[in-house]
Structures are given as C-alpha cells and as structure tokens.
Write a protein that holds these residues in place. Structure first.
Motif, PDB file in Angstrom:
ATOM      1  N   LEU A  21     -24.013  -3.948 -41.415  1.00 55.18           N
ATOM      2  CA  LEU A  21     -23.077  -4.601 -42.322  1.00 55.18           C
ATOM      3  C   LEU A  21     -23.775  -4.977 -43.622  1.00 55.18           C
ATOM      4  N   PHE A  22     -24.943  -5.616 -43.530  1.00 59.87           N
ATOM      5  CA  PHE A  22     -25.658  -6.056 -44.724  1.00 59.87           C
ATOM      6  C   PHE A  22     -26.139  -4.870 -45.560  1.00 59.87           C
ATOM      7  N   MET A  23     -26.568  -3.788 -44.902  1.00 66.12           N
ATOM      8  CA  MET A  23     -26.971  -2.603 -45.662  1.00 66.12           C
ATOM      9  C   MET A  23     -25.791  -2.023 -46.418  1.00 66.12           C
ATOM     10  N   ARG A  24     -24.649  -2.000 -45.760  1.00 62.56           N
ATOM     11  CA  ARG A  24     -23.440  -1.493 -46.415  1.00 62.56           C
ATOM     12  C   ARG A  24     -23.063  -2.373 -47.616  1.00 62.56           C
ATOM     13  N   MET A  25     -23.243  -3.684 -47.484  1.00 62.81           N
ATOM     14  CA  MET A  25     -22.893  -4.618 -48.556  1.00 62.81           C
ATOM     15  C   MET A  25     -23.877  -4.546 -49.729  1.00 62.81           C
ATOM     16  N   GLY A  26     -25.146  -4.258 -49.441  1.00 61.73           N
ATOM     17  CA  GLY A  26     -26.152  -4.290 -50.498  1.00 61.73           C
ATOM     18  C   GLY A  26     -26.512  -2.955 -51.094  1.00 61.73           C
ATOM     19  N   ALA A  27     -26.211  -1.852 -50.397  1.00 64.16           N
ATOM     20  CA  ALA A  27     -26.689  -0.540 -50.840  1.00 64.16           C
ATOM     21  C   ALA A  27     -26.073  -0.101 -52.153  1.00 64.16           C
ATOM     22  N   ASP A  29     -25.173  -1.923 -54.768  1.00 57.76           N
ATOM     23  CA  ASP A  29     -25.767  -2.622 -55.912  1.00 57.76           C
ATOM     24  C   ASP A  29     -27.247  -2.321 -56.090  1.00 57.76           C
ATOM     25  N   PHE A  30     -27.994  -2.334 -54.984  1.00 59.64           N
ATOM     26  CA  PHE A  30     -29.440  -2.144 -55.069  1.00 59.64           C
ATOM     27  C   PHE A  30     -29.852  -0.670 -55.070  1.00 59.64           C
ATOM     28  N   GLY A  31     -29.068   0.164 -54.392  1.00 63.74           N
ATOM     29  CA  GLY A  31     -29.530   1.523 -54.124  1.00 63.74           C
ATOM     30  C   GLY A  31     -30.339   1.534 -52.845  1.00 63.74           C
ATOM     31  N   GLY A  32     -30.447   2.696 -52.214  1.00 64.02           N
ATOM     32  CA  GLY A  32     -31.084   2.779 -50.908  1.00 64.02           C
ATOM     33  C   GLY A  32     -32.544   2.370 -50.899  1.00 64.02           C
ATOM     34  N   PHE A  33     -33.333   2.878 -51.849  1.00 64.91           N
ATOM     35  CA  PHE A  33     -34.777   2.626 -51.818  1.00 64.91           C
ATOM     36  C   PHE A  33     -35.111   1.187 -52.205  1.00 64.91           C
ATOM     37  N   ALA A  34     -34.449   0.655 -53.202  1.00 61.46           N
ATOM     38  CA  ALA A  34     -34.724  -0.729 -53.594  1.00 61.46           C
ATOM     39  C   ALA A  34     -34.336  -1.697 -52.486  1.00 61.46           C
ATOM     40  N   LEU A  35     -33.207  -1.433 -51.832  1.00 60.82           N
ATOM     41  CA  LEU A  35     -32.779  -2.297 -50.729  1.00 60.82           C
ATOM     42  C   LEU A  35     -33.784  -2.243 -49.585  1.00 60.82           C
ATOM     43  N   ALA A  36     -34.240  -1.044 -49.249  1.00 58.48           N
ATOM     44  CA  ALA A  36     -35.210  -0.886 -48.156  1.00 58.48           C
ATOM     45  C   ALA A  36     -36.523  -1.591 -48.492  1.00 58.48           C
ATOM     46  N   GLY A  37     -36.988  -1.436 -49.738  1.00 60.44           N
ATOM     47  CA  GLY A  37     -38.248  -2.061 -50.124  1.00 60.44           C
ATOM     48  C   GLY A  37     -38.173  -3.577 -50.105  1.00 60.44           C
ATOM     49  N   LEU A  38     -37.068  -4.131 -50.599  1.00 53.10           N
ATOM     50  CA  LEU A  38     -36.921  -5.591 -50.594  1.00 53.10           C
ATOM     51  C   LEU A  38     -36.741  -6.130 -49.181  1.00 53.10           C
ATOM     52  N   ARG A 210     -23.346 -11.385 -54.015  1.00 51.93           N
ATOM     53  CA  ARG A 210     -23.015 -10.862 -52.680  1.00 51.93           C
ATOM     54  C   ARG A 210     -24.103  -9.923 -52.174  1.00 51.93           C
ATOM     55  N   ALA A 211     -24.634  -9.088 -53.058  1.00 52.69           N
ATOM     56  CA  ALA A 211     -25.688  -8.160 -52.653  1.00 52.69           C
ATOM     57  C   ALA A 211     -26.978  -8.901 -52.315  1.00 52.69           C
ATOM     58  N   TRP A 212     -27.308  -9.947 -53.089  1.00 53.47           N
ATOM     59  CA  TRP A 212     -28.518 -10.717 -52.801  1.00 53.47           C
ATOM     60  C   TRP A 212     -28.394 -11.477 -51.476  1.00 53.47           C
ATOM     61  N   LEU A 213     -27.214 -11.996 -51.190  1.00 48.77           N
ATOM     62  CA  LEU A 213     -27.008 -12.671 -49.906  1.00 48.77           C
ATOM     63  C   LEU A 213     -27.140 -11.675 -48.751  1.00 48.77           C
ATOM     64  N   ALA A 214     -26.611 -10.462 -48.947  1.00 53.40           N
ATOM     65  CA  ALA A 214     -26.731  -9.434 -47.912  1.00 53.40           C
ATOM     66  C   ALA A 214     -28.189  -9.074 -47.689  1.00 53.40           C
ATOM     67  N   LEU A 215     -28.956  -8.960 -48.766  1.00 52.39           N
ATOM     68  CA  LEU A 215     -30.381  -8.654 -48.651  1.00 52.39           C
ATOM     69  C   LEU A 215     -31.111  -9.748 -47.892  1.00 52.39           C
ATOM     70  N   THR A 216     -30.805 -11.008 -48.210  1.00 59.00           N
ATOM     71  CA  THR A 216     -31.457 -12.126 -47.521  1.00 59.00           C
ATOM     72  C   THR A 216     -31.166 -12.095 -46.027  1.00 59.00           C
ATOM     73  N   GLY A 217     -29.906 -11.882 -45.666  1.00 59.81           N
ATOM     74  CA  GLY A 217     -29.561 -11.789 -44.254  1.00 59.81           C
ATOM     75  C   GLY A 217     -30.250 -10.618 -43.582  1.00 59.81           C
ATOM     76  N   LEU A 218     -30.350  -9.496 -44.293  1.00 61.72           N
ATOM     77  CA  LEU A 218     -30.977  -8.297 -43.740  1.00 61.72           C
ATOM     78  C   LEU A 218     -32.459  -8.517 -43.469  1.00 61.72           C
ATOM     79  N   ALA A 219     -33.168  -9.106 -44.432  1.00 59.77           N
ATOM     80  CA  ALA A 219     -34.617  -9.274 -44.300  1.00 59.77           C
ATOM     81  C   ALA A 219     -34.990 -10.398 -43.349  1.00 59.77           C
ATOM     82  N   VAL A 220     -34.324 -11.542 -43.491  1.00 57.28           N
ATOM     83  CA  VAL A 220     -34.720 -12.736 -42.725  1.00 57.28           C
ATOM     84  C   VAL A 220     -34.127 -12.710 -41.318  1.00 57.28           C
ATOM     85  N   LEU A 221     -32.797 -12.579 -41.232  1.00 61.04           N
ATOM     86  CA  LEU A 221     -32.132 -12.671 -39.930  1.00 61.04           C
ATOM     87  C   LEU A 221     -32.265 -11.388 -39.117  1.00 61.04           C
ATOM     88  N   CYS A 222     -31.902 -10.273 -39.726  1.00 59.82           N
ATOM     89  CA  CYS A 222     -31.799  -9.008 -38.971  1.00 59.82           C
ATOM     90  C   CYS A 222     -33.133  -8.307 -38.779  1.00 59.82           C
TER      91      CYS A 222
END
Length: 309
Positions: A21-27, A29-38, A210-222
């Motif tokens: 869900l979070f990847m879908r929400m953030g991808a 805005d960030f793009g695949g590689f930036a989202l993965a790196g963050l 919304r994208a930054w919140l998704a990234l935070t949930g992805l990195a910290v929680l998931c």
C-alpha cells in the motif's frame, strides 16, 4: 500458539501487507528508485542503535561479504523492483506475486541444488504456476493494472527470484550470523548501493505530504519494526509457524488497497491468489497430503503418539 503470538503474527502480516500500500502511495511522487533508496536509508537509521554493541560491529566485519550479497538480493534489488512495479500494479496484485517466494525457493532447490520434492510438493509447484498464469492472463482487465503492467509483473517476479536466491544463499553462508545483524547490515548495504540512483533520479517536483507519510510508514513500520517482530516470532514459535505470515500478506495488501485506494478486487486477482496460496500450502507442507503408500505405512505402524508443542 498463545494469543499474544497470534496477535503478533497478524500484526506482521498487516505490516508487510501494508508495505505494498505504501509503495503504491509513494511511487508516483518519488519514483521507484528514490522510494527504494529512502526506504533503505530510513530502515538503516532505525537499526543504527544496534551498532552501539561492539559484538554486533565485530560480527558485521567478520561476515561483511555475505551480508553485502544479502543486502543486494534481499533489500536493494527487491525494494527497487517492487517500487517500480507499484507505479502500474495495484497493491494487492504485487503482494500476490510476492507470495510466490516459497514456490521459487522449492523450485530452485529442486532444479539446481538437487533437493528432493515429493509428489504433493511437485504438484504444489504446478498449481502455483497455474495461479501465476491466471494472474498474467487477467492483468489486462479493466481496473486490474495500469499501463506497462507487463514490465511491472516482470519486476515483481524478478524481486521474488531475488528472495528465493537469498533463502538458499543465507542458509549456506550465513547460518551462524545473528538474524538481526544480517537484517541491519543488509539495510546499510542497500542504503549505500541505492544512494547514487536516489540522488540521480530524485523527482523534479517535490513529493507531497501523503507521499512522505507513506515513505515513513514503509521504512519504519513495514521494514524496521516488521523485521524485529519477524525475528522475535521465530524465536518464540519457530520458523515454520512464522512463515504462515506469507498467507496473510496478500490478504492484507488486497484489503488495504481496497479500503484506502479503492482498488478493485477482480475475479482474476481472487482466483489467482487462491490458486497460488494452494500451491504454496502444498509445496511447503502446510497442507499435508498423504499418498496411499504413506497411509499404508501409517496403518502398519499403528496410531501415532502425540507430542508436546
């Protein structure tokens, strides 16, 4: 299994299902590689307190090479591939492909490592393959996937292949390494490897809240919290019971996608998911199938004695 362990298992399934869900929400805005790196960077920062232990740092140095390999195959590549796929595929569909991991682990062990497969497990591989073909065949249905879904499906399958490789590699080269050390080291390696593409492919427009919140949930929680919970469960209930979480991830991902992103649940998704999970159950032995020969031997031995859990 205690209620607290069952609750932890459900929470882990919800967290890992939420990652799609979070990847879908953030991808977008960030793009695949930036989202993965963050994602890798955020998880690595969460694991940073582990380096306060001298023993942990020494363990990382002793096993730097295999930990680096695992960081590539279990974090950097899958993060990037799933994040790229999230730009086209619904969260639930990506998670269903992720459920193929046990099938690929069994298939690769059989084909390349000479591991034995009995008939039920071989049947499970074929059933799982049928489920994948079902999903691919229905990927063009309205609302099922966006433009470029063919490449996105290939990216998901590539990520799952990385997980299968990691399973065999870790069993051979990291059997004496603390799982948390391997997990933390893998996140550090992943963050370093993805840093150049994260900077190079940084989005031209600033990502939204919304994208930054998704990234935070992805990195910290998931990622960080989920890894700690995963290894805690293995210590309490064993690896075999903990791997039941693989059944929960697609269900939660489909649920979160439907609730928060209004993603449709198509017949192809429901049917493909059911067939794949049946294949996983047969292949992993979670759905025992007794052949006639086994039944005959069991009858000759008499009733089995109960054992303590």
């Amino acid at each position: 299994m205690k209620r607290s362990d069952l609750g932890a298992l459900l929470l882990l399934g919800a967290l890992w299902g939420g990652s799609f869900l979070f990847m879908r929400m953030g991808a977008q805005d960030f793009g695949g590689f930036a989202l993965a790196g963050l994602r890798a960077l955020g998880a690595a920062l969460c694991f940073l307190p582990l380096l306060a232990s001298a023993d942990r740092r020494a363990e990382l140095r002793r096993h730097a090479v295999p930990i680096t390999v695992v960081g590539v195959s279990n974090a950097a590549l899958p993060y990037a591939l799933f994040s790229l796929a999230a730009r086209s595929l619904p969260a639930g569909l990506s998670a269903i492909f992720d459920a193929l991991t046990p099938l690929l682990v069994a298939a690769s062990g059989w084909l390349w490592l000479g591991e034995k497969l009995d008939r039920p497990r071989l049947a499970g591989l074929l059933v799982g393959l049928a489920g994948v073909l079902w999903l691919i065949g229905g990927s063009g249905s309205p609302g099922h996937a966006g433009a470029g879904s063919g490449w996105a499906i290939a990216a998901c399958l590539g990520a799952v292949a990385c997980y299968a490789f990691t399973a065999h590699y870790s069993e051979r080269y990291l059997p004496v390494v603390s799982p948390l050390t391997a997990a933390a080291g893998g996140q550090f390696v992943s963050a370093l490897l993805l840093a150049p593409t994260t900077l190079w492919l940084w989005p031209a427009h600033a990502p939204g809240v919304r994208a930054w919140l998704a990234l935070t949930g992805l990195a910290v929680l998931c990622t960080a919290v989920a890894y700690v919970l995963f290894f805690r469960l293995i210590g309490r209930i064993g690896a075999a019971r903990t791997m039941v979480v693989l059944y929960l991830i697609p269900a939660f991902a489909v649920l979160w996608g439907a609730l928060f992103l209004r993603e449709p649940v198509t017949l192809a998704m429901a049917g493909g998911c059911a067939v794949i999970l049946l294949g996983v159950a047969l292949t992993t032995g979670l759905l025992p199938v007794r052949t006639a020969a086994r039944r005959h031997k069991a009858a000759a031995r008499g009733p089995a004695r109960a054992t303590a859990p």
